[in-house]
Design a protein around this motif. Structure first.
Motif: not given
Length: 688
Positions: A418-419, A407, A454-458
């Motif tokens: 983010e990848t 990130k 926004k991050s894709s991780q919960p």
């Protein structure tokens, strides 16, 4: 993302389990991705990637050789914009390191002995980038401190071999300079060397470990004056198994982080650490630390006039010091063990990585105030971008083999990119492209929140956990209607609530209660027989009606059923015998005697309570048919439970097989036995 300065496009070098490649961003608010004009080579054997300090070259290993690419001025054009400068025949290269000006490349590989060369081959080699020729080779078995030292102008090359520091003058070229060492110093095992940057000729520090009660010592020299009486400064200290030497950017100050592997006092698991300061002007002192515990991190500011120390037991403290080792600012306590200055020294990140949750604090050094506070969990790599505004956090293997990725953040805490790495692949390393000095201007620090994504991780929930049945009760619902109920095993009657694991718990509790009653009666001197006290216990809770009836039948058959509160008839001899107080020295003989009395009393009770008097007069005891029937029933129930358990296992295996899971051969054979078990269960139920 902020736009690049003067057309310079920021580039990320990535080493993964499938390839070595470079990613770039097209500009502001554009994601990082691999582009056709950037190099990419598929390899599963890459061990190292490295940019030269001035950003002219990029080197990587691919398992067959080491390639050095020349970085173009602009990352635009076709695929020929990253030409190969040279290739080095080092298939086993493990580490790569450029010289300060990028004219030489050092490679290190594991030392090995072969049949052809039993003495071992050289594993530390130096190559000239312009020609790709090997100019120096030597055996360096130490993997931890394998890196040689260079002066800033690359005129001096130095390294430690066997505790002795060797110096090579390269002013007349590498061919003549690497031919032989011009100077030597030290000679004791465990010595360490470090050349300071900035000055020419440079200052150097040489560490000698203590032996036989003598203290360890670190001395500063001004090259080439390396005599015993030509030291610039000297610092001695005890309790130092290892020393880490950190120079500031100007080469005018040196920090020594001393550590021991074992704390002899037992106060710390991490051993003892201390920080010492040495100046080229001759000043030396110990850095004061106000909290006990290990020293987690020591870093110099790029401005070379201050440094930060993170120390103490968790929550650790962090403090900023000047060149007089006075505390300028105290950052307070928190869960952190790392510190990172940006390239300009006006921002610092205090973070807690490794076994800490990953809290990241961004501080404005000049204003002494915190700008952002974010969380970067599972971070194994952190690095500032040369522009001083962005930083990258990555989760890499082999430290963590799941959730790999990286990130890119703005110093205000905004997520810019983010990848997440694909499943089945691993991210092994990541590194920013380096640039020459004065490429970027010092950024102006503001509190304005930068726009991000926004991050894709919960995100983990901050609420306290509530069990499902309590959640349903709060909603006014009946948990029995919504939660799955325990399934009955084929061949067995449905068990009442409390049977199962609770049954064992109740049984043990009842036994413990009975044993306590017996012990109390013994200590009080009561004449009640042992088995009478043991049987005068309430029925076990949780047993179904059928099992309680079986228990009562067994008690009636053996003549041991006694109502609670009643005293059974006792022989005269048994009434006279009272258990004696147990002494510690005679514990085992008395215990054996009590066991024998208990067995005799059971036999007498069986005859007295369970046998009519006319049988006692004749001396014949009738056969106990009820006891035999009960034994047969218990054997039958045990067989039924055994077969029912096998059928239950087969049902679970068939369920797993229906979901597509591949079963073992013995599991498939067990499924084939289902019909046989069903017939056996049917026969057991019909048998009398």
């Amino acid at each position: 993302m902020a736009a690049a300065v003067d057309g310079v496009v920021p580039t990320l070098a990535i080493r993964s389990s499938v390839a070595v490649e470079l990613w770039s961003s097209a500009g502001a608010k554009q994601p990082y991705e691999h582009k056709p004009n950037l190099p990419r080579e598929e390899t599963k054997s890459s061990r190292s990637i490295c940019f030269s300090p001035d950003g002219r070259y990029f080197a990587y290993s691919n398992g067959a050789e080491v390639k050095v690419l020349r970085v173009p001025i602009s990352n635009t054009g076709d695929g020929d914009c990253w030409p190969v400068q040279c290739t080095l025949p080092r298939p086993k290269a493990f580490y790569l390191k450029f010289s300060p000006r990028g004219n030489y490349l050092c490679t290190w590989e594991h030392y090995a002995i072969t049949k052809d060369r039993p003495e071992g081959a050289a594993n530390l080699l130096v190559y000239e980038i312009a020609t790709g020729k090997e100019v120096f080779a030597i055996v360096q078995k130490n993997q931890t401190d394998w890196q040689p030292s260079w002066s800033s102008d690359e005129s001096i090359f130095a390294l430690v071999v066997g505790g002795e520091a060797l110096f090579y003058d390269l002013a007349n070229g590498p061919t003549e300079g690497f031919a032989s060492a011009s100077r030597k110093i030290g000679g004791s095992r465990g010595g360490m060397l470090s050349l300071g940057p900035g000055n020419s000729p440079p200052y150097l520090a040489f560490y000698t470990p203590g032996a036989k009660g003598a203290p360890s010592m670190c001395k500063l020299y001004k090259y080439p004056a390396l005599g015993q009486n030509q030291t610039v400064a000297c610092k001695s200290f005890f309790q130092a198994d290892r020393v880490e030497m950190l120079w500031n950017k100007r080469g005018s100050g040196l920090l020594l982080l001393t550590s021991t592997e074992v704390d002899k006092s037992g106060a710390s698991y991490y051993g003892n650490q201390a920080v010492h300061f040495m100046a080229t002007k001759g000043d030396t002192c110990s850095v004061p630390l106000s909290k006990e515990g290990p020293v987690h991190c020591v870093k110099w500011s790029p401005k070379a006039n201050e440094f930060v120390v993170v120390y103490g037991f968790m929550p650790s403290k962090a403090a900023l010091y000047n060149l007089k080792c006075d505390v300028i600012f105290d950052f307070g306590e928190g869960p952190r063990n790392c510190a990172y200055f940006n390239p300009f020294g006006n921002l610092i990140v205090l973070a807690g990585f490794g076994n800490l949750p990953g809290a990241v604090e961004v501080w404005d050094v000049s204003k002494k105030e915190r700008i952002a506070n974010i969380k970067c969990a599972d971070t194994t790599h952190f690095e500032w971008h040369p522009n001083g505004e962005w930083f990258v956090t990555a989760t890499t293997a082999p430290r963590l083999r799941i959730s790999n990725g990286f990130k890119v953040y703005h110093y205000s805490g905004a997520l810019l990119h983010e990848t997440l790495w694909p499943q089945g692949q691993e991210l092994l390393g990541i590194e920013w492209q380096q640039y020459a000095d004065n490429t970027f201007a010092e950024p102006k620090i503001t509190k304005a929140k930068h726009e991000g994504i926004k991050s894709s991780q919960p995100e983990a929930s901050k609420k306290a956990y509530t069990p499902p049945h309590l959640r349903l009760l709060k909603e006014g619902k009946n948990p029995e209607k919504y939660l799955p109920q325990p399934q009955t095993v084929p061949g067995l009657t449905a068990t009442a609530p409390g049977v199962g694991k609770n049954k064992k718990r109740n049984t043990n509790g009842s036994k413990a209660k009975g044993n306590n009653n017996i012990n109390n009666k013994r200590e009080a001197g009561d004449g009640t027989p042992l088995d009478a006290a043991a049987t005068a216990v309430a029925p076990i809770e949780g047993l179904d009606q059928q099992q309680q009836q079986l228990q009562q039948q067994e008690e009636i058959a053996t003549g041991s059923a006694v109502n609670v509160g009643e005293s059974p008839r006792k022989p005269a001899q048994q009434q006279k015998q009272r258990p004696q107080p147990r002494q510690h020295q005679q514990y085992q003989p008395q215990q054996q005697q009590q066991q024998q009395q208990h067995q005799q009393h059971e036999q007498q009770n069986t005859v007295e309570l369970g046998t009519p008097r006319h049988y006692q007069a004749n001396g014949n005891v009738p056969p106990n048919n009820n006891a035999n029937n009960n034994n047969n029933n218990s054997d039958k129930d045990r067989k039924i439970r055994n077969v029912a358990k096998k059928l239950s296992d087969i049902k679970k295996l068939k369920s797993r097989q229906s979901q597509g899971e591949t079963l073992e051969l013995n599991q498939l054979n067990k499924i084939k036995m289902e019909a046989r078990y069903l017939e056996e269960l049917k026969a057991l139920k019909l048998s009398v």
